[in-house]
Design a protein around this motif. Sequence first.
Motif: not given
Length: 564
Positions: A53-75
């Motif tokens: 999860t830590g690796a994914v959090v670091r990778l997607i953090a700069p990509l996050l926009g809006d919870k209505r449109t962001d993709p759902g992410v499962v680790c």
Amino acid sequence: MIGLISATAAGATARDRLAAAWPDRTRVYEGPVGDAVRAAFAECEQLVCFLATGAVVRLIAPLLGDKRTDPGVVCVDEGGRFAVSLVGGHGGGANELAVEVGELLAAQPVVTTATDAVGVPGLDTLEFPVEGDVAGVSRALLDGEPVALDAELAWPLPPLRVSGTGGAYVIRVTDRAVEPAEREVVLRPPSLVIGVGASKGAPVDEVLGLVEGAVRDAGLSLASLAELATVDAKSDEPGIVEAAQRLGVPLVTYSAEELAAVEVPNPSEAPLAAVGTPSVAEAAALVGGGELLVPKRKSERADGQPAMATCAVVRRVARGRLAVVGLGPGARDLLTPRAKAELRRAAVLVGLDQYVDQIRDLLRPGTLILESGLGAEEERARTAVTEARKGQAVALIGSGDAGVYAMASPALAEASDDIDVVGVPGVTAALAAAAILGAPLGHDHVSISLSDLHTPWEVIERRVRAAAEADIVVTFYNPRSRGRDWQLPKALAILAEHRESTTPVGVVRNASRPDESSRLTTLAALDPATVDMMTVVTVGNTATRDIAGRMVTPRGYRWQEVAE
Ligand code: SAH
């Protein structure tokens, strides 16, 4: 599309299992993990990352926009033990995806979104659009603050744990064009049907403009649009097909005869000549009944040419929902996932108190429970149907299968076609017992209830005799109770006229319940005193054998010869 990203060999193995199970839903992203995550985030609706999860959090953090449109992410962790819904739990569907992935990989889904964790349905997971202060009202529901339900339309909703009227927060249920106030959400049930007619070649913009104008002028909301409806002959009319697509609703079509039979306020000659019904728009909107909110109106054309499209708007009647749910014989893992979903979908639960106890922990908070004691079947059936007729989502439960010597028939005998009925099958006692005994039902078999409370004994005896003569395996339900003790010996005696005294008989008590017990005996040796109302008794046919302590009915000699 679900993007799959992995870094290690173990991750790749799990990834490939998902890809093989869902070939049309998934795409594998290879290459450096950072690039793969960024590409998948941009291109997919959902991601499953076989990474920490830590690796994914670091990778997607700069990509996050809006919870209505962001993709759902499962680790999924390296050991494949957990499927963690990381972001986009509701809007991105990650919570559901975590559960699905968990089922497939035998991993534990980890869901931390509060509403799912405590069993209040997330307002944005209800099957219809929701507008307004979703976060605020959800939090109020969770915190047990008063939330009022203001329902202009009775629609079968799951329980929302609302506190009646009054309160700072409001859930409003309407199809009218209203802006949610502060601390309010507006739920949009799919209540509107729009009938459309169009002449050949009518442009999509003309159809769409007409539909949108009609809805707007009537003070309604397009978010409540359930479907467009028209006549079969127009099922390929591009302007109508594309209008439905752009509105995001299905196009439903009816034959000209069906439409001609619907009474409408504004029939006319033109459609009668063209497609064989005096009304398309009004009739197609009214086929399923409902209230005509906007009578037929025609499109307006800037160039002054004749209108090419007509439409009419109907508010259909809310239909209650009655789910008849079999709970299985007792054990939780013999309760089907579908049954579980229906229990959580219901706002009202009707059933015998001992069955309610079996599943009480699965119900959402706020479910209205109408339980009653033994007997009173018809009253229970009537209660369930009456609640559904009010527009509620009702679950009527029964042990085993709810249609086998149970509530489904009295309930459906009461119901008319003004409610929707959903049946969920359950593992009936005969099958639960058979699995414990071995394979007693390998050839033709019947179930016979020995309860003569509602069925005359002569009828029961005739059926036992028929089964005996036809050499059919018999499972007796309701075999014996304190007040009914002679029926079982009598039935066994009838079978013994046609079967050896050594015929195997299986007795299973409380199948799949904590105090389960079973015995394999014979027609001659069975002691009826060991049988009670928690028991089923299965009597073999003339070919049934006791093989290594298991009851086995061959599938037929000829079949066996062929198989060998
Ligand atoms: N709808 C239920 C049957 C109801 S009739 C079903 O499909 O299983 C009630 C009878 O079912 C009982 O008297 C008993 O004969 C049988 N029964 C139900 N559950 C049982 C269980 N777990 N083990 C053994 N018999 C059971």
